[in-house]
Design a protein around this motif. Structure first.
Motif, PDB file in Angstrom:
ATOM      1  N   ASP A  71       0.839  -1.190   0.000  1.00  0.00           N
ATOM      2  CA  ASP A  71       0.000   0.000   0.000  1.00  0.00           C
ATOM      3  C   ASP A  71       0.877   1.244   0.000  1.00  0.00           C
ATOM      4  O   ASP A  71       1.579   1.519   0.979  1.00  0.00           O
ATOM      5  CB  ASP A  71      -0.918  -0.009   1.228  1.00  0.00           C
ATOM      6  N   ALA A  72       0.829   1.996  -1.096  1.00  0.00           N
ATOM      7  CA  ALA A  72       1.666   3.198  -1.231  1.00  0.00           C
ATOM      8  C   ALA A  72       1.178   4.345  -0.355  1.00  0.00           C
ATOM      9  O   ALA A  72       1.925   5.288  -0.107  1.00  0.00           O
ATOM     10  CB  ALA A  72       1.702   3.638  -2.695  1.00  0.00           C
ATOM     11  N   ALA A  73      -0.044   4.277   0.130  1.00  0.00           N
ATOM     12  CA  ALA A  73      -0.593   5.364   0.950  1.00  0.00           C
ATOM     13  C   ALA A  73      -0.093   5.320   2.392  1.00  0.00           C
ATOM     14  O   ALA A  73      -0.259   6.281   3.128  1.00  0.00           O
ATOM     15  CB  ALA A  73      -2.109   5.316   0.927  1.00  0.00           C
ATOM     16  N   MET A  74       0.516   4.215   2.797  1.00  0.00           N
ATOM     17  CA  MET A  74       0.993   4.102   4.181  1.00  0.00           C
ATOM     18  C   MET A  74       2.326   4.811   4.351  1.00  0.00           C
ATOM     19  O   MET A  74       3.218   4.684   3.524  1.00  0.00           O
ATOM     20  CB  MET A  74       1.166   2.634   4.560  1.00  0.00           C
ATOM     21  N   HIS A  75       2.430   5.553   5.438  1.00  0.00           N
ATOM     22  CA  HIS A  75       3.689   6.203   5.791  1.00  0.00           C
ATOM     23  C   HIS A  75       3.979   5.857   7.243  1.00  0.00           C
ATOM     24  O   HIS A  75       3.119   6.010   8.101  1.00  0.00           O
ATOM     25  CB  HIS A  75       3.596   7.716   5.613  1.00  0.00           C
ATOM     26  N   PRO A  76       5.198   5.385   7.526  1.00  0.00           N
ATOM     27  CA  PRO A  76       5.487   4.877   8.866  1.00  0.00           C
ATOM     28  C   PRO A  76       5.358   5.878  10.007  1.00  0.00           C
ATOM     29  O   PRO A  76       5.032   5.487  11.111  1.00  0.00           O
ATOM     30  CB  PRO A  76       6.911   4.357   8.757  1.00  0.00           C
ATOM     31  N   VAL A  77       5.606   7.159   9.781  1.00  0.00           N
ATOM     32  CA  VAL A  77       5.478   8.121  10.875  1.00  0.00           C
ATOM     33  C   VAL A  77       4.031   8.583  11.009  1.00  0.00           C
ATOM     34  O   VAL A  77       3.476   8.633  12.094  1.00  0.00           O
ATOM     35  CB  VAL A  77       6.409   9.331  10.666  1.00  0.00           C
ATOM     36  N   ARG A  78       3.394   8.891   9.894  1.00  0.00           N
ATOM     37  CA  ARG A  78       2.009   9.371   9.942  1.00  0.00           C
ATOM     38  C   ARG A  78       1.025   8.251  10.242  1.00  0.00           C
ATOM     39  O   ARG A  78      -0.052   8.482  10.766  1.00  0.00           O
ATOM     40  CB  ARG A  78       1.641  10.029   8.618  1.00  0.00           C
ATOM     41  N   GLY A  79       1.360   7.055   9.858  1.00  0.00           N
ATOM     42  CA  GLY A  79       0.427   5.954  10.044  1.00  0.00           C
ATOM     43  C   GLY A  79       1.112   4.730  10.598  1.00  0.00           C
ATOM     44  O   GLY A  79       1.583   4.722  11.715  1.00  0.00           O
ATOM     45  N   THR A  80       1.176   3.695   9.788  1.00  0.00           N
ATOM     46  CA  THR A  80       1.711   2.425  10.249  1.00  0.00           C
ATOM     47  C   THR A  80       2.580   1.788   9.179  1.00  0.00           C
ATOM     48  O   THR A  80       2.605   2.224   8.040  1.00  0.00           O
ATOM     49  CB  THR A  80       0.568   1.459  10.583  1.00  0.00           C
ATOM     50  N   LEU A  81       3.258   0.721   9.555  1.00  0.00           N
ATOM     51  CA  LEU A  81       4.071  -0.049   8.615  1.00  0.00           C
ATOM     52  C   LEU A  81       3.222  -1.085   7.894  1.00  0.00           C
ATOM     53  O   LEU A  81       3.560  -1.522   6.802  1.00  0.00           O
ATOM     54  CB  LEU A  81       5.205  -0.749   9.360  1.00  0.00           C
ATOM     55  N   GLY A  82       2.154  -1.488   8.523  1.00  0.00           N
ATOM     56  CA  GLY A  82       1.235  -2.463   7.951  1.00  0.00           C
ATOM     57  C   GLY A  82      -0.100  -2.314   8.634  1.00  0.00           C
ATOM     58  O   GLY A  82      -0.209  -1.649   9.663  1.00  0.00           O
ATOM     59  N   SER A  83      -1.118  -2.920   8.038  1.00  0.00           N
ATOM     60  CA  SER A  83      -2.431  -2.846   8.677  1.00  0.00           C
ATOM     61  C   SER A  83      -3.229  -4.101   8.383  1.00  0.00           C
ATOM     62  O   SER A  83      -2.978  -4.809   7.419  1.00  0.00           O
ATOM     63  CB  SER A  83      -3.206  -1.613   8.206  1.00  0.00           C
ATOM     64  N   ASN A  84      -4.174  -4.339   9.246  1.00  0.00           N
ATOM     65  CA  ASN A  84      -5.116  -5.436   9.124  1.00  0.00           C
ATOM     66  C   ASN A  84      -6.503  -4.849   9.007  1.00  0.00           C
ATOM     67  O   ASN A  84      -6.833  -3.901   9.713  1.00  0.00           O
ATOM     68  CB  ASN A  84      -5.096  -6.292  10.400  1.00  0.00           C
ATOM     69  N   ALA A  85      -7.302  -5.404   8.145  1.00  0.00           N
ATOM     70  CA  ALA A  85      -8.696  -4.986   8.059  1.00  0.00           C
ATOM     71  C   ALA A  85      -9.564  -6.229   8.215  1.00  0.00           C
ATOM     72  O   ALA A  85      -9.348  -7.222   7.530  1.00  0.00           O
ATOM     73  CB  ALA A  85      -8.967  -4.307   6.726  1.00  0.00           C
ATOM     74  N   PHE A  86     -10.482  -6.163   9.135  1.00  0.00           N
ATOM     75  CA  PHE A  86     -11.441  -7.237   9.344  1.00  0.00           C
ATOM     76  C   PHE A  86     -12.800  -6.696   8.931  1.00  0.00           C
ATOM     77  O   PHE A  86     -13.387  -5.903   9.653  1.00  0.00           O
ATOM     78  CB  PHE A  86     -11.463  -7.673  10.811  1.00  0.00           C
ATOM     79  N   VAL A  87     -13.232  -7.080   7.767  1.00  0.00           N
ATOM     80  CA  VAL A  87     -14.479  -6.564   7.222  1.00  0.00           C
ATOM     81  C   VAL A  87     -15.531  -7.652   7.307  1.00  0.00           C
ATOM     82  O   VAL A  87     -15.350  -8.743   6.775  1.00  0.00           O
ATOM     83  CB  VAL A  87     -14.278  -6.124   5.756  1.00  0.00           C
ATOM     84  N   SER A  88     -16.639  -7.362   7.988  1.00  0.00           N
ATOM     85  CA  SER A  88     -17.754  -8.307   8.077  1.00  0.00           C
ATOM     86  C   SER A  88     -18.955  -7.690   7.372  1.00  0.00           C
ATOM     87  O   SER A  88     -19.237  -6.507   7.532  1.00  0.00           O
ATOM     88  CB  SER A  88     -18.116  -8.587   9.529  1.00  0.00           C
ATOM     89  N   ARG A  89     -19.637  -8.500   6.592  1.00  0.00           N
ATOM     90  CA  ARG A  89     -20.840  -8.001   5.931  1.00  0.00           C
ATOM     91  C   ARG A  89     -21.856  -9.138   5.832  1.00  0.00           C
ATOM     92  O   ARG A  89     -21.499 -10.312   5.780  1.00  0.00           O
ATOM     93  CB  ARG A  89     -20.524  -7.403   4.571  1.00  0.00           C
ATOM     94  N   VAL A  90     -23.097  -8.764   5.776  1.00  0.00           N
ATOM     95  CA  VAL A  90     -24.181  -9.735   5.678  1.00  0.00           C
ATOM     96  C   VAL A  90     -24.331 -10.119   4.210  1.00  0.00           C
ATOM     97  O   VAL A  90     -24.418  -9.264   3.330  1.00  0.00           O
ATOM     98  CB  VAL A  90     -25.500  -9.152   6.218  1.00  0.00           C
ATOM     99  N   GLN A  91     -24.346 -11.421   3.975  1.00  0.00           N
ATOM    100  CA  GLN A  91     -24.556 -11.933   2.638  1.00  0.00           C
ATOM    101  C   GLN A  91     -25.664 -12.980   2.733  1.00  0.00           C
ATOM    102  O   GLN A  91     -25.422 -14.123   3.113  1.00  0.00           O
ATOM    103  CB  GLN A  91     -23.260 -12.534   2.089  1.00  0.00           C
ATOM    104  N   GLY A  92     -26.877 -12.543   2.458  1.00  0.00           N
ATOM    105  CA  GLY A  92     -28.032 -13.419   2.648  1.00  0.00           C
ATOM    106  C   GLY A  92     -28.270 -13.618   4.134  1.00  0.00           C
ATOM    107  O   GLY A  92     -28.377 -12.679   4.900  1.00  0.00           O
TER     108      GLY A  92
END
Length: 165
Positions: A71-92
């Motif tokens: 991810d080119a948008a990440m910057h280590p001082v302003r943000g993080t070195l890596g990130s996790n996203a846990f996305v839950s959505r209803v499907q039926g």
């Protein structure tokens, strides 16, 4: 203002050593001698395979990863070195969960140990959400030298930032 933003929170003795290397102009050479190689995981597909292999080895019982990318948008001082996203959505009538890991693009240039440290950190978040004792024990289980690698990568980031400035 902190002159070593990546190393905030480390003991003054270590910070003084790093400042000494900076003052003598030896920081970049020190880190390059310690980690002379660059990893070969350059594409998002290769990164997915690399991360998934580690997940299969250490965290088989976790849910599969739906996306792993740089991810080119990440910057280590302003943000993080890596990130996790846990996305839950209803499907039926079911709840569908997606796990995504994003790694800062600057880690394409990192030594293999640096990439491994960031990946291990993000994988540990699949089981442990908070940065607590259990989280760091899991990181050390996957990478016994985790704490040393984290410090060294912060020094690498500092050297990289100084060479750009």
């Amino acid at each position: 203002m902190n002159d070593l933003p990546y190393l905030a929170g480390y003991p003054a003795e270590l910070l003084d050593r790093v400042r000494g290397l900076i003052a003598r102009g030896e920081l970049a050479q020190w880190i390059a001698a310690r980690y002379p190689e660059r990893h070969t995981v350059q594409t998002d597909r290769a990164l997915y395979d690399y991360v998934n292999a580690l997940r299969q080895r250490y965290l088989r019982n976790t849910s599969p990863l739906s996306k792993v990318c740089y991810d080119a948008a990440m910057h280590p001082v302003r943000g993080t070195l890596g990130s996790n996203a846990f996305v839950s959505r209803v499907q039926g009538a079911r709840l569908k969960r997606r796990n995504e890991i994003r790694i800062a693009t600057l880690f394409r240039e990192a030594p293999p140990e640096g990439l491994r440290m960031v990946v291990v950190h993000e994988l540990a978040h699949l089981k442990e959400k908070d940065h607590d004792k259990a989280f760091y024990q899991l990181c050390c289980h996957m990478e016994p030298a985790y704490h040393q690698l984290e410090f060294d990568m912060r020094v690498w980031l500092t050297a990289r930032e100084l060479s750009v400035a």
